[in-house]
Design a protein around this motif. Structure first.
Motif, PDB file in Angstrom:
ATOM      1  N   ALA A   4      -5.598  -2.099  -0.996  1.00  0.00           N
ATOM      2  CA  ALA A   4      -4.775  -1.632  -2.011  1.00  0.00           C
ATOM      3  C   ALA A   4      -3.465  -1.352  -1.432  1.00  0.00           C
ATOM      4  O   ALA A   4      -2.486  -1.470  -1.975  1.00  0.00           O
ATOM      5  N   ALA A   5      -3.553  -0.620  -0.276  1.00  0.00           N
ATOM      6  CA  ALA A   5      -2.211  -0.376   0.441  1.00  0.00           C
ATOM      7  C   ALA A   5      -1.330  -1.346   0.586  1.00  0.00           C
ATOM      8  O   ALA A   5      -0.100  -1.441   0.595  1.00  0.00           O
ATOM      9  N   ARG A   7      -1.570  -4.251  -0.512  1.00  0.00           N
ATOM     10  CA  ARG A   7      -1.101  -4.933  -1.813  1.00  0.00           C
ATOM     11  C   ARG A   7       0.062  -4.329  -2.397  1.00  0.00           C
ATOM     12  O   ARG A   7       1.031  -4.757  -2.798  1.00  0.00           O
ATOM     13  N   ALA A   8       0.248  -2.965  -2.192  1.00  0.00           N
ATOM     14  CA  ALA A   8       1.130  -2.110  -2.906  1.00  0.00           C
ATOM     15  C   ALA A   8       2.572  -2.187  -2.119  1.00  0.00           C
ATOM     16  O   ALA A   8       3.583  -2.322  -2.337  1.00  0.00           O
ATOM     17  N   ALA A   9       2.022  -2.209  -0.536  1.00  0.00           N
ATOM     18  CA  ALA A   9       3.464  -2.541   0.169  1.00  0.00           C
ATOM     19  C   ALA A   9       4.221  -3.765   0.062  1.00  0.00           C
ATOM     20  O   ALA A   9       5.179  -3.907   0.109  1.00  0.00           O
ATOM     21  N   ALA A 184      -5.869   8.135   0.759  1.00  0.00           N
ATOM     22  CA  ALA A 184      -4.661   7.339   0.126  1.00  0.00           C
ATOM     23  C   ALA A 184      -3.548   8.186   0.109  1.00  0.00           C
ATOM     24  O   ALA A 184      -2.337   7.799   0.185  1.00  0.00           O
ATOM     25  N   ILE A 188       0.478   7.908   1.455  1.00  0.00           N
ATOM     26  CA  ILE A 188       1.612   8.091   0.613  1.00  0.00           C
ATOM     27  C   ILE A 188       2.402   9.260   1.535  1.00  0.00           C
ATOM     28  O   ILE A 188       3.642   9.041   1.652  1.00  0.00           O
ATOM     29  N   PHE A 204       5.962   3.025  -4.602  1.00  0.00           N
ATOM     30  CA  PHE A 204       4.888   2.690  -3.672  1.00  0.00           C
ATOM     31  C   PHE A 204       3.491   3.318  -4.369  1.00  0.00           C
ATOM     32  O   PHE A 204       2.526   2.616  -4.308  1.00  0.00           O
ATOM     33  N   PHE A 208       0.103   1.610  -5.714  1.00  0.00           N
ATOM     34  CA  PHE A 208      -0.859   1.945  -4.867  1.00  0.00           C
ATOM     35  C   PHE A 208      -2.042   2.506  -5.596  1.00  0.00           C
ATOM     36  O   PHE A 208      -3.096   2.006  -5.668  1.00  0.00           O
ATOM     37  N   HIS A 211      -3.861   0.453  -8.233  1.00  0.00           N
ATOM     38  CA  HIS A 211      -5.019  -0.527  -7.541  1.00  0.00           C
ATOM     39  C   HIS A 211      -6.245   0.407  -7.093  1.00  0.00           C
ATOM     40  O   HIS A 211      -7.249  -0.160  -7.411  1.00  0.00           O
TER      41      HIS A 211
END
Length: 228
Positions: A4-5, A7-9, A184, A188, A204, A208, A211
């Protein structure tokens, strides 16, 4: 969580999110410029010096000091404006990555403002702690990450969950996944700790946590009042 991290990045620099970032940054710079002008005006109005050159020097020094001081406000003020676009960010992620699950419910304006102010307070607190704790060897970074990891993880995860659940259900789901949400939040907090990169923190973190919430909901037996 790691997937998820990443993908967010990768998504945070995509066009729809870049547009939101530039919009929030534009509001931020405009607000800070007005504050800068106001500070200069206040100093000029209340301080009258006998020599013109002293007035000029004071004006220059005030402008420089205000510019440096306002530099510390860029991240929290950007967070304030970006938070108003959180629902837009979440809706884009939901539509692109989870089309079969539908779009979440945008928060009522009063609730949205309350969450925006709360998050902005968290970011301001984080920046103050970052400055103060730098003076305390041994605990500075640890304390910064622990405090912000918890606060940021909680706020952003519950925001993502409340688009599909009641506040009570969102809190229950967050507590059921407390360890993952905290880790998570540390990610952040890491973004928040990096100058300039911290301007992207709200966008972000929202991507994140959308997801992360989607993954948590699939593996949780928590009651649902979602819209899908």
């Amino acid at each position: 969580m790691i997937a998820a991290a990443f993908r967010a990045a990768s998504q945070v620099f995509e066009q729809p999110f870049r547009a939101i970032f530039w919009k929030s940054l534009g509001f931020t710079l405009a607000a800070l410029f007005l504050i800068w002008l106001l500070l200069n005006g206040v100093v000029s109005s209340f301080l009258t010096l006998p020599y013109a050159w002293l007035d000029t020097a004071l004006s220059i020094l005030t402008g420089i000091g205000a510019f440096i001081g306002l530099g510390f406000l860029v991240a929290p003020v950007t967070a304030l404006f970006a938070a108003f676009f959180q629902d837009d960010v979440a809706a884009i992620v939901e539509a692109e990555d989870y089309p079969a699950e539908g779009i979440g419910r945008a928060m009522p304006i009063a609730q949205s403002i309350a969450i925006t102010l709360k998050f902005t307070g968290v970011v301001i607190l984080g920046n103050i702690l970052a400055l103060l704790l730098l003076l305390i060897p041994g605990i500075n970074l640890v304390a910064f990450f622990l405090v912000n990891g918890y606060l940021l993880g909680r706020e952003f995860f519950e925001f993502a969950a409340m688009r599909f659940h009641s506040p009570a259900e969102a809190r229950a789901l967050r507590k059921a996944k407390a360890g993952t949400v905290f880790l998570a939040g540390l990610v952040i907090a890491g973004v928040l700790a990096v100058p300039f990169l911290n301007l992207l923190t709200p966008i972000f973190a929202t991507i994140f946590m959308v997801h992360l919430y989607k993954g948590a909901r699939r593996t949780s037996a928590a009651p649902s009042s979602n819209l899908t």
